[in-house]
Design a protein around this motif. Sequence first.
Motif, mmCIF file in Angstrom:
data_model
loop_
_atom_site.group_PDB
_atom_site.id
_atom_site.type_symbol
_atom_site.label_atom_id
_atom_site.label_comp_id
_atom_site.label_asym_id
_atom_site.label_seq_id
_atom_site.Cartn_x
_atom_site.Cartn_y
_atom_site.Cartn_z
ATOM 1 N N PRO A 459 -6.708 -0.950 70.822
ATOM 2 C CA PRO A 459 -5.681 -0.806 69.794
ATOM 3 C C PRO A 459 -5.796 0.556 69.127
ATOM 4 C CG PRO A 459 -7.407 -2.313 69.077
ATOM 5 C CD PRO A 459 -7.660 -2.015 70.520
ATOM 6 N N TYR A 460 -4.673 1.094 68.694
ATOM 7 C CA TYR A 460 -4.688 2.422 68.092
ATOM 8 C C TYR A 460 -3.929 2.413 66.772
ATOM 9 C CZ TYR A 460 -0.045 2.689 70.292
ATOM 10 O OH TYR A 460 1.246 2.438 70.673
ATOM 11 N N ARG A 461 -4.200 3.442 65.983
ATOM 12 C CA ARG A 461 -3.651 3.549 64.637
ATOM 13 C C ARG A 461 -2.291 4.236 64.682
ATOM 14 N NH1 ARG A 461 -8.643 5.262 65.375
ATOM 15 N NH2 ARG A 461 -10.393 4.410 64.190
ATOM 16 N N TYR A 554 -8.173 15.167 51.410
ATOM 17 C CA TYR A 554 -7.751 14.400 52.578
ATOM 18 C C TYR A 554 -6.243 14.539 52.697
ATOM 19 C CZ TYR A 554 -12.413 12.621 52.118
ATOM 20 O OH TYR A 554 -13.772 12.546 52.024
ATOM 21 N N THR A 555 -5.793 14.954 53.878
ATOM 22 C CA THR A 555 -4.370 15.202 54.085
ATOM 23 C C THR A 555 -3.886 14.414 55.290
ATOM 24 O OG1 THR A 555 -4.526 17.418 53.138
ATOM 25 C CG2 THR A 555 -2.614 16.950 54.515
ATOM 26 N N LEU A 556 -2.849 13.613 55.066
ATOM 27 C CA LEU A 556 -2.169 12.891 56.133
ATOM 28 C C LEU A 556 -0.971 13.711 56.574
ATOM 29 C CD1 LEU A 556 -1.435 10.429 57.893
ATOM 30 C CD2 LEU A 556 -0.356 9.414 55.878
ATOM 31 N N ASN A 557 -0.969 14.111 57.854
ATOM 32 C CA ASN A 557 0.122 14.949 58.344
ATOM 33 C C ASN A 557 0.129 14.923 59.864
ATOM 34 O OD1 ASN A 557 2.344 16.619 58.234
ATOM 35 N ND2 ASN A 557 1.377 18.185 56.977
ATOM 36 N N ILE A 567 1.759 8.153 72.203
ATOM 37 C CA ILE A 567 1.193 8.754 73.419
ATOM 38 C C ILE A 567 -0.150 9.412 73.093
ATOM 39 C CG2 ILE A 567 1.564 10.353 75.314
ATOM 40 C CD1 ILE A 567 3.485 7.971 75.264
ATOM 41 N N VAL A 568 -0.134 10.345 72.165
ATOM 42 C CA VAL A 568 -1.368 10.993 71.694
ATOM 43 C C VAL A 568 -1.788 10.268 70.424
ATOM 44 C CG1 VAL A 568 -2.428 13.145 70.935
ATOM 45 C CG2 VAL A 568 -0.604 13.184 72.662
ATOM 46 N N HIS A 569 -2.870 9.502 70.493
ATOM 47 C CA HIS A 569 -3.160 8.526 69.454
ATOM 48 C C HIS A 569 -3.620 9.136 68.128
ATOM 49 C CE1 HIS A 569 -2.156 5.525 72.149
ATOM 50 N NE2 HIS A 569 -3.340 5.141 72.591
ATOM 51 N N GLU A 570 -4.048 10.377 68.116
ATOM 52 C CA GLU A 570 -4.427 11.021 66.853
ATOM 53 C C GLU A 570 -3.479 12.171 66.532
ATOM 54 O OE1 GLU A 570 -6.770 9.767 64.833
ATOM 55 O OE2 GLU A 570 -6.952 8.156 66.310
ATOM 56 N N ASN A 571 -2.269 12.078 67.030
ATOM 57 C CA ASN A 571 -1.267 13.103 66.747
ATOM 58 C C ASN A 571 -0.984 13.189 65.254
ATOM 59 O OD1 ASN A 571 0.617 15.067 67.617
ATOM 60 N ND2 ASN A 571 2.272 13.582 67.486
ATOM 61 N N VAL A 572 -0.872 12.036 64.617
ATOM 62 C CA VAL A 572 -0.765 11.933 63.162
ATOM 63 C C VAL A 572 -2.056 11.307 62.668
ATOM 64 C CG1 VAL A 572 0.475 10.887 61.235
ATOM 65 C CG2 VAL A 572 1.736 11.654 63.248
ATOM 66 N N THR A 573 -2.721 11.965 61.741
ATOM 67 C CA THR A 573 -4.010 11.459 61.282
ATOM 68 C C THR A 573 -4.335 12.038 59.912
ATOM 69 O OG1 THR A 573 -6.318 11.097 61.934
ATOM 70 C CG2 THR A 573 -5.390 13.287 62.345
ATOM 71 N N ILE A 574 -5.451 11.603 59.358
ATOM 72 C CA ILE A 574 -5.972 12.170 58.111
ATOM 73 C C ILE A 574 -7.026 13.202 58.472
ATOM 74 C CG2 ILE A 574 -7.258 11.709 55.993
ATOM 75 C CD1 ILE A 574 -6.164 8.841 56.085
ATOM 76 N N LYS A 575 -6.888 14.377 57.919
ATOM 77 C CA LYS A 575 -7.895 15.421 58.110
ATOM 78 C C LYS A 575 -8.592 15.673 56.786
ATOM 79 C CE LYS A 575 -5.554 17.661 61.989
ATOM 80 N NZ LYS A 575 -4.931 18.901 62.508
ATOM 81 N N GLY A 576 -9.912 15.640 56.822
ATOM 82 C CA GLY A 576 -10.699 15.865 55.625
ATOM 83 C C GLY A 576 -11.248 17.268 55.574
#
Length: 707
Positions: A459-461, A554-557, A567-576
């Motif tokens: 499963p992916y986020r 922490y930025t969600l973008n 398709i790319v499971h970390e295309n949108v993510t939180i970067k710290g």
Amino acid sequence: MGNYLNLIITVLFLVPSLLNAQGISTSGSLETTITINSDSVVKPVQVKIGTGVSSLHRGPGWPPVDLSNPDLLDLFNEVKPAFINLQYTKSPGSIEHVIGLPFYPESTGEFAQRLSYIETIEMMGIDSNSIGAEGDLYALFTSPDTFSGAPTTINDVDYYTYEELCSRPPHKNYDDILQFFGRMEEPPQIFIRVPTIFMAYIDDPLPHSGNTRAEISVDLDPQTGAQMVHYFNDPPTTELGKLRAANGHPEPYNVKYFMLGNEIWSPQINFGLSIDRVINQTIAFAQAMKTADPTITIVFNPVNNSFPESFLRTYDPIYAEYIQKLRNFNTEVIPAIKDYIDAVEFFQYGLAVGDGTVLPPLDKEGWKSSMALNYIYEKYDNAGLHRKIADQFGVGIPMIMGEFSGPSARLGGAIYDADYMIYLLKNNYNIFVANWNSGLIELNSYGIMNQDVFNSRPPYRRPNFYTLKMFANYLGDTIVESIITDPPLFDAKSYDTGDFLLYPAVQNVPSLNSIATTKDDKLYLMVINRDLDNDIHSQVVLNNFVPTELAHVYTLNGPSIDATNEIVHENVTIKGSTFNTAAASFSYTFEKHSVTVIILDNSTTGAKQLSNQIPDQFELMQNYPNPFNPSTTIKYAIPSNVKREMSNVKLVVYDILGREVATLVNETQQPGSYEVLFNTSDLTSGIYFYRLETGNFAETKKMTLLR
């Protein structure tokens, strides 16, 4: 927090010509100020944020979700839902709107022993002897031709016919779901929707009559609701408590929130279900369930008639009659049932939420309208209109936002959700709010996570998974005053929802939204940048607040407002990231179409992070000096946790008799090295122990106070 914090954030927008070129109004000042004053407490954070499980099945032929999969449990531990909104069982798959299968004790136990769909409707009195629409429904459930031509296998997975599927139990039952969530590190509260009327609206060709439409409704026995409450909440000494214990859970589940029906106004308005039946079934179920457990909360979902007249197409005869029916439902139902209801639940969706299978992107103007929606709610006091509806049940009755969602598989939907959650937190929703669907069982574009139908990959986020994660991890317990003055502005066109609602065009929508919260000695500043095109350079000025050197961000973008993780499971993510604050001020740039949290620690109290270099292992160091008088410093290290970014950390001091004398740390912390000062002005000489607990790690050390 006292008087030590008065924070002013000044945001400077650069390059006016660029802003004009992008269609953003510069009529306001290009110097924007967010003023945060912790002495002006708005309210405690009363809202609990969670998600939903929409049903107990996954459609014809789809293999069930594997609840023993540790990856799935890790994802829920990561997002930390405070509660789970669980719908009741539907029929499998292709029959449209077959809902309201009741709870029977026979539906519990081992899978092979549970009631199948067919056996469930037979217990309701719909069987091979039924005539008319009920007979057609039974025939449809048992027809081998319903899925004629469907493949028998896909990817080596059995693909059942509809007859085969209906002769089987649902993939999951309540025990499966409740015991899964009970294994979480912080088990959530459970909210369950209870069917009061079984309804079926069938658009498939009917095997016997040949009709292409049938409408069926059966009043359910209120004792099915009472049995559910007994099964969930009785001690293990009663008949149903013993059954629950035999099914693997001796202790009560202690489910306290039950909503009667689900949008039951819709079949009343659209298909002629009588008002009297709605009223009588609601009262009968409420009475039976409260008799089973008087401590439960009974919830009802009225029509969300919370839009100004100017939003409604009353001028269009196609919609005028429908709008009047919506109004009549509340007018007739609420006075009759209000004495039996403890809380009111609303649903409110954003724009273009998707249809469950297709993920259509909005065009730029559509996204602007979506980003403007929460400003519209604020401008027209949508929460106040909800409050007026709720107060008809009883002044001050709790309000729940049980479903909300933007286009959840896309970054824009995640940003909308964050913006809307800020709106809900600031207003009068005082139990909990829920993104509609976790994606745990039913796969669609609403889910915060997803998994392919054959479980061939983990499963992916999805993007709005991270929205809920940010609110779970980076939100304090007290909302303090947060005022944005003179932000850059944008305009949004009107948006046609395709039904009776037409959102108006709005001008001068602020590009920024924010909320400031505090907890212990931390300040959490969350900023939504609604601008689709421009980063916003900011100068942050702190008054009467001295931060530690290290600030966490922490930025969600993602790469675009339409970005997905399909398709790319970390295309949108939180970067710290971290940066060093420069005493009274620092600069920061809020990225376009983003959600950003800046976490600041007060340097005068609490644990101070010494470095963001990640330690290799947990470590609790000997205090220094030791012996000491009157204070000593305790250092400790928190290594990286690959499953979550933050760890729950507790550092407590005990006397020689094991009595707790001080809690020095009790919060979530990032990996890193920390120190905390222990002052002992009110303690006597003697031996003391300090104990660090975090995750599976615990260590205790001894220290000596000499007066």
